[in-house]
Design a protein around this motif. Structure first.
Motif, mmCIF file in Angstrom:
data_model
loop_
_atom_site.group_PDB
_atom_site.id
_atom_site.type_symbol
_atom_site.label_atom_id
_atom_site.label_comp_id
_atom_site.label_asym_id
_atom_site.label_seq_id
_atom_site.Cartn_x
_atom_site.Cartn_y
_atom_site.Cartn_z
ATOM 1 N N PRO A 221 1.273 -1.006 -0.143
ATOM 2 C CA PRO A 221 0.247 0.410 0.263
ATOM 3 C C PRO A 221 0.778 1.609 0.002
ATOM 4 C CG PRO A 221 -0.720 -1.496 1.657
ATOM 5 C CD PRO A 221 0.472 -1.957 1.172
ATOM 6 N N GLU B 295 -0.328 3.977 1.196
ATOM 7 C CA GLU B 295 -0.055 4.771 2.265
ATOM 8 C C GLU B 295 0.777 4.824 2.922
ATOM 9 O OE1 GLU B 295 -2.755 2.895 0.997
ATOM 10 O OE2 GLU B 295 -4.349 4.342 0.311
ATOM 11 N N ILE B 296 1.402 3.416 3.322
ATOM 12 C CA ILE B 296 2.757 3.076 4.321
ATOM 13 C C ILE B 296 3.723 4.603 3.500
ATOM 14 C CG2 ILE B 296 4.538 1.842 4.821
ATOM 15 C CD1 ILE B 296 2.261 -0.599 4.492
ATOM 16 N N ASP C 211 3.743 7.111 2.165
ATOM 17 C CA ASP C 211 2.701 8.851 2.023
ATOM 18 C C ASP C 211 2.866 8.984 3.468
ATOM 19 O OD1 ASP C 211 2.400 9.127 -0.404
ATOM 20 O OD2 ASP C 211 0.598 8.556 -0.911
ATOM 21 N N ALA C 212 2.387 7.693 4.678
ATOM 22 C CA ALA C 212 2.101 8.172 5.999
ATOM 23 C C ALA C 212 3.921 9.008 6.245
ATOM 24 C CB ALA C 212 2.117 6.750 6.606
#
Lengths: 364, 286
Positions: free
Chosen positions: B175, B177-178, B180-181
């Motif tokens: 993902p 998002e990991i 992006d986080a």
């Protein structure tokens, strides 16, 4: 502390317009919910605020400064992802400390803040456990903690509670609210769950198909929805909307609902109705605001759902259908019988059948 | 679902058949490795499944100790080829994994590279024999024949498509998002790649590397053409284990085969935990 201003913001992916011409100002310290069904553009808006997506048009300003060209690491926003994005190869402590380390916070200060946030979010007992294999509820707290520990002026949450169970969701709603009270960040909260938006937000921005439909406090939106979409989307169940025709009766104007009866319009609405060019009109009223009466509208009761304190009555008449929410203690109508109910004057809303816009409640 | 006993019996018969077909040659090799010359050269009724007089003579022989029964002196021992195989297969794997991982990450995350995926897969379109002669001429021109870096380099090139395609699938599945986080918390791209992405991809890296290593380890053709003597690898050396007096030295070949099977097995066991754990990563499944 930050104020966020979205000015004519738009985003398209090829031919597909995910967001069109959005204007919204989120005040410093405000809790703003972006509410709408899947694909309405709320996450796109959020990702542009965070800097993960670049707007196709328009600008984003933090405290009046254009941030479109500022990379996301420099925007000073916190972001909680729907799938939590936990670093599973690290322990809970390392996850919490990650952002602080990236920003070069001193070791002593770091330990102190990790400890403080672990206490605040009740993560203390599992601080040294590996993050892989923790329960969803704990991952959720950890995801919030990892962002909150940086004390960002702007805190963005993308459907953070959609994967946790109902009981925990209720707990987290109040914890998020108190967390914000404590730090006073500007919060933007994306959700498709109107209950979350209604209970937590200072203001709600309702979106659909890439458009901002209405912005207002939860009660404003509940009481005076701007159009048929907002009226049906807010409330559980949503507002009843029935087709009617305006009729002149002596010196008052009434709406004739075919097969159901007619309702007299209060004076404020008569003026609004006069602006319509055709006699066709949509009549809206909340299921919670109607009650049994000797005279009024009559519909056939299809079935009755008893959900504890409240009872939902599903009614239909010809092509029209409506719901009523009654207190279970009062005498509730029987299924497969006709039921007569009255709509109080102040519960009636009129909407334009062509545009779907409310006739009052929004400036002309 | 209730299946008939006959069907179950048939199913197990098929499974046992497949297992037997794949394992019997291996077992035969292991058995032969421990047989004295009289037994591995036997034929007909003298053939036995298990060595009657188990011995380590075959192993001693390939490492240079002459035996009383086998009066053939080896020109070279197995030590050097084993070292050559280990070194070239490892360096080749390192090259393929480094380049493949970097290319796969860039392509998966930024969509850069255009035709690279196809260009890489077409490296595998031709039968190796068709390209090996030109490669041999080039390598000879560059002075890369019969040395470890020449062989390692071609191994890295030949297995690059596998490394790339395997890693690309794994990156595509991770993902975004990991990352992006971590980015939103103030990390640089490089730091995110080194501290977040690569550590989380450890299982993927391990299984891809094992696969690439086995490909390199078992190569015969390339090593045959690009080495002459000093850097001959195990398969090339194995082919040379024969003499005019005795013909094929099956016992010695079997012993070398047993040795050649050891590194992949050790690596497999070492990363087994990663192989079976699969790639679930930090995110929830939708």
């Amino acid at each position: 502390m930050s104020e966020i201003a979205l000015e004519n913001l738009g985003k398209s992916f090829g031919d597909f317009t995910a967001l069109a011409d959005m204007n919204l100002t989120i005040a410093n310290g405000e809790f703003m919910a972006l509410l709408g069904p899947s694909g309405c553009g709320k996450s796109t808006t959020m990702n542009m605020i965070a800097g993960m997506l670049r707007p196709s048009s328009g600008t984003i300003k933090f405290n009046g400064l254009d941030v479109v060209d500022v990379p996301m690491a420099k925007r000073g926003v916190g972001f909680v992802f729907q799938n939590y994005a936990i670093f599973t190869h690290m322990s809970v402590r390392e996850n919490l400390a990650y952002g602080l380390r990236a920003q070069g916070v001193r070791a002593g200060e770091m330990t102190k803040r990790v400890q403080a946030f672990a206490e605040l979010l009740q993560l203390e007992p599992m601080l040294d456990r590996p993050a892989a294999g923790l329960s969803v509820n704990i991952l959720q707290r950890l995801a919030i903690g990892r962002s909150a520990i940086l004390e960002p002026a702007i805190f963005l949450l993308d459907e953070p509670l959609s994967n946790v169970d109902a009981a925990f969701r209720a707990v987290m709603r109040s914890e998020l609210k108190s967390l914000q009270g404590q730090f006073g960040q500007t919060m933007v909260y994306v959700t498709h769950d109107q209950l979350e938006a209604m209970t937590m937000a200072d203001r709600i921005a309702v979106m659909d198909h890439g458009k901002l439909l209405q912005v207002g406090t939860p009660l404003e939106i509940y009481n005076n929805p701007a159009d048929t979409f907002v009226a049906r989307f807010i409330g559980a169940p949503g507002m009843n909307i029935l087709n009617g025709r305006l009729t002149q009766q002596a010196d008052t104007v009434a709406v004739d609902l075919p097969g159901l009866g007619s309702v007299a319009l209060p004076p404020a609405l008569q003026a609004a109705a006069a602006r319509l060019t055709t006699p066709d009109v949509l009549v809206g009223f909340r299921p919670e605001q109607i009650n049994a009466a000797k005279a009024g509208l009559t519909m056939h009761v299809g079935f009755v759902e008893r959900i504890g304190a409240r009872t939902i009555v599903h009614m239909e008449q010809g092509a029209a259908s409506a719901k009523a929410v009654l207190l279970s203690e009062v005498e509730t109508p029987k299924a497969r019988k006709d039921w007569t109910f009255a709509v109080p004057d102040d519960a009636i809303r009129l909407l334009d059948p062509v545009t779907g816009q409310a006739l009052v409640g929004r400036p002309n | 679902m209730q299946r008939s006993i006959a069907f179950e019996a048939f199913r197990y018969a098929v499974i046992l058949g497949i297992v037997a077909i794949s394992l019997v040659p291996t077992l035969w090799m292991i058995s032969m490795a421990f047989k004295p010359i009289a037994e591995w050269s036997a034929a007909g009724a003298d053939l036995t499944w298990w060595p009657r007089n188990p011995t380590l003579d075959n192993f001693r022989f390939i490492f240079g100790q002459s035996s009383t029964e086998l009066i053939v002196a080896l020109e070279r021992t197995a030590g050097r080829p084993i070292f050559a195989s280990l070194l070239t297969a490892s360096v080749g794997t390192l090259i393929a994994m480094t380049a493949g991982t970097a290319a796969a990450y860039g392509l998966s995350r930024f969509g850069q590279g255009g035709n690279l995926p196809l260009a890489l897969i077409q490296l595998r379109l031709f039968p190796p024999m068709a390209v090996m002669i030109p490669v041999m001429i080039m390598w000879s021109f560059l002075g890369l024949i019969d040395n470890w870096f020449g062989l390692s380099l071609i191994y890295g090139i030949v297995t690059l498509p596998f490394a790339f395609w395997l890693m690309k699938t794994f990156f595509d599945d991770m993902p975004r998002e990991i990352e992006d986080a971590a980015l939103v918390e103030g990390c640089t791209r490089w730091r995110v790649f080194l501290r977040i992405t690569l550590p989380m991809m450890r299982p993927a890296l391990a299984s891809s590397a094992l696969f690439v290593f086995i490909l390199n380890w078992s190569d015969y053709l390339i090593a045959l053409l690009l080495t002459t003597r000093d850097w001959a690898t195990i398969p090339v050396y194995m082919a040379s284990l024969s003499s005019s007096m005795t013909g094929q030295l099956y016992g010695a070949k079997a012993a070398l085969g047993v040795i050649a099977a050891v590194p992949p097995i050790i690596m497999g066991i070492a990363i087994q935990k990663h192989l079976v754990r699969g790639l679930t990563f930090g995110a929830l499944k939708e």
